[in-house]
Design an enzyme around this catalytic site. Sequence first.
Site, short mmCIF file in Angstrom:
data_model
loop_
_atom_site.label_atom_id
_atom_site.label_comp_id
_atom_site.label_asym_id
_atom_site.label_seq_id
_atom_site.Cartn_x
_atom_site.Cartn_y
_atom_site.Cartn_z
N LYS A 27 36.90 30.96 -6.97
CA LYS A 27 37.53 32.07 -7.72
C LYS A 27 38.67 31.46 -8.39
O LYS A 27 39.21 30.34 -8.41
CB LYS A 27 38.03 33.02 -6.46
CG LYS A 27 36.96 33.64 -6.01
CD LYS A 27 37.56 34.83 -4.98
CE LYS A 27 36.31 35.77 -4.57
NZ LYS A 27 36.99 36.79 -3.49
N ARG B 257 27.16 31.01 4.63
CA ARG B 257 28.38 31.79 4.83
C ARG B 257 29.17 31.31 5.87
O ARG B 257 30.27 31.58 5.98
CB ARG B 257 27.67 33.27 5.05
CG ARG B 257 27.12 34.17 4.23
CD ARG B 257 26.84 35.50 4.79
NE ARG B 257 26.27 35.67 5.92
CZ ARG B 257 24.93 35.96 5.83
NH1 ARG B 257 24.32 36.34 4.93
NH2 ARG B 257 24.35 36.16 6.99
N ARG C 43 37.41 28.85 3.48
CA ARG C 43 38.40 29.85 3.30
C ARG C 43 39.32 29.75 4.29
O ARG C 43 40.64 30.09 4.01
CB ARG C 43 37.57 31.49 3.54
CG ARG C 43 36.77 31.76 2.44
CD ARG C 43 35.98 32.97 2.95
NE ARG C 43 35.16 33.54 1.78
CZ ARG C 43 34.13 34.33 1.96
NH1 ARG C 43 33.47 34.51 2.92
NH2 ARG C 43 33.34 34.65 0.79
N HIS D 253 33.38 33.21 -3.53
CA HIS D 253 32.47 34.34 -3.32
C HIS D 253 31.20 33.55 -3.04
O HIS D 253 30.75 32.52 -3.65
CB HIS D 253 32.30 35.09 -4.68
CG HIS D 253 30.95 36.14 -4.37
ND1 HIS D 253 30.98 37.15 -3.97
CD2 HIS D 253 29.53 35.81 -4.90
CE1 HIS D 253 29.52 37.51 -4.03
NE2 HIS D 253 28.85 36.62 -4.63
#
Length: 328
Positions: free
Chosen positions: A197, A274, A294, A307
């Site tokens: 991002k 993920r 993250r 993302h």
Amino acid sequence: MVLCDKDEVLGFLAEWYDPRPQLKRKFLLKYYSATHDAEMIEVEKHRCFLKRSKLPSTVFPSDFSVGSQVLIYGRELKILDYADPLTRTKLAPKSEATSIWITPSQYGSVGAIVSDCEANGYMVMKLKTIDNGDGIGLAVSLKGPKAVTGTKDLLSKYGGGVLCAESAGDVETMEGQYFGSTETTATLDSCTCVVIKPHAVKAKVSGDIISTIMAQGYEISAMQTFILERASASEFLEVYKGVVQDYSTHVDEFTTGIVIAMEVRAEDAVSTFRSTAGPWDVEMAKELYPKSIRGKHGVDNIRNAVHCTDLPEDGQSECEYFFDLLQN
């Protein structure tokens, strides 16, 4: 990057596409660096469009440079040029452009190489994987102080594995050679789509994210920078509308600057990645999975570093969006 140490006014010529009349409007954009305020004056009508106002934390001082895109109160502004000699004199030396070519022999080290550049004050402006017949390499366009000589010295330790521009003329030649083509290295199979991002690109952690992905055994078969307008960001994220909270704010984040899209391949790539990314909720990621992407680089649930595709059946289509549809 600290632009100045007192309340000097930096001026830029900026452009905003107004969707209602479908017109491009030009503005004099004033940035007050000491207080992080902005003011906008519409050039054609000679009227104040935005009085001096405090900018949100999502806007970085480094956004105020020629070629950047900045989101100010819902308007995506493209900064076209400096508005006055003082701003040009002050900022141009800090924004020299250069290009490097990371050869296929060093492709496994692209994360470390990009990290070296970011840690030494250079900002990624463009990058793109290219197969020149010997395998996949990575072209990178950078901006920063004394970029041509600085990156050449910095990356000399990689020997012939990294080729650096020698002059401004070389930069122009390499830009045309590497970024003028619509060809892609994407395979569009057995893949998940990962997008670094804008806030993470601006924070200069792209290289670390790329290194994390490669260190865990994933293949990054395609990688490219994009600057998304709101219509494109909305189209890409449409499948998440009604699924994620603050959908509109997620779209906004995608339009605040450069994104780096990647086709990442592995067995059961979508589900596996993920876990590598970590939970969508950044506080949970930091608490329970601090080594996830993250957990390391997320700021909040909007600025959560990356993302990644949510459903296995969407991996190919999300990669196609960047590496097929947007190529044309």
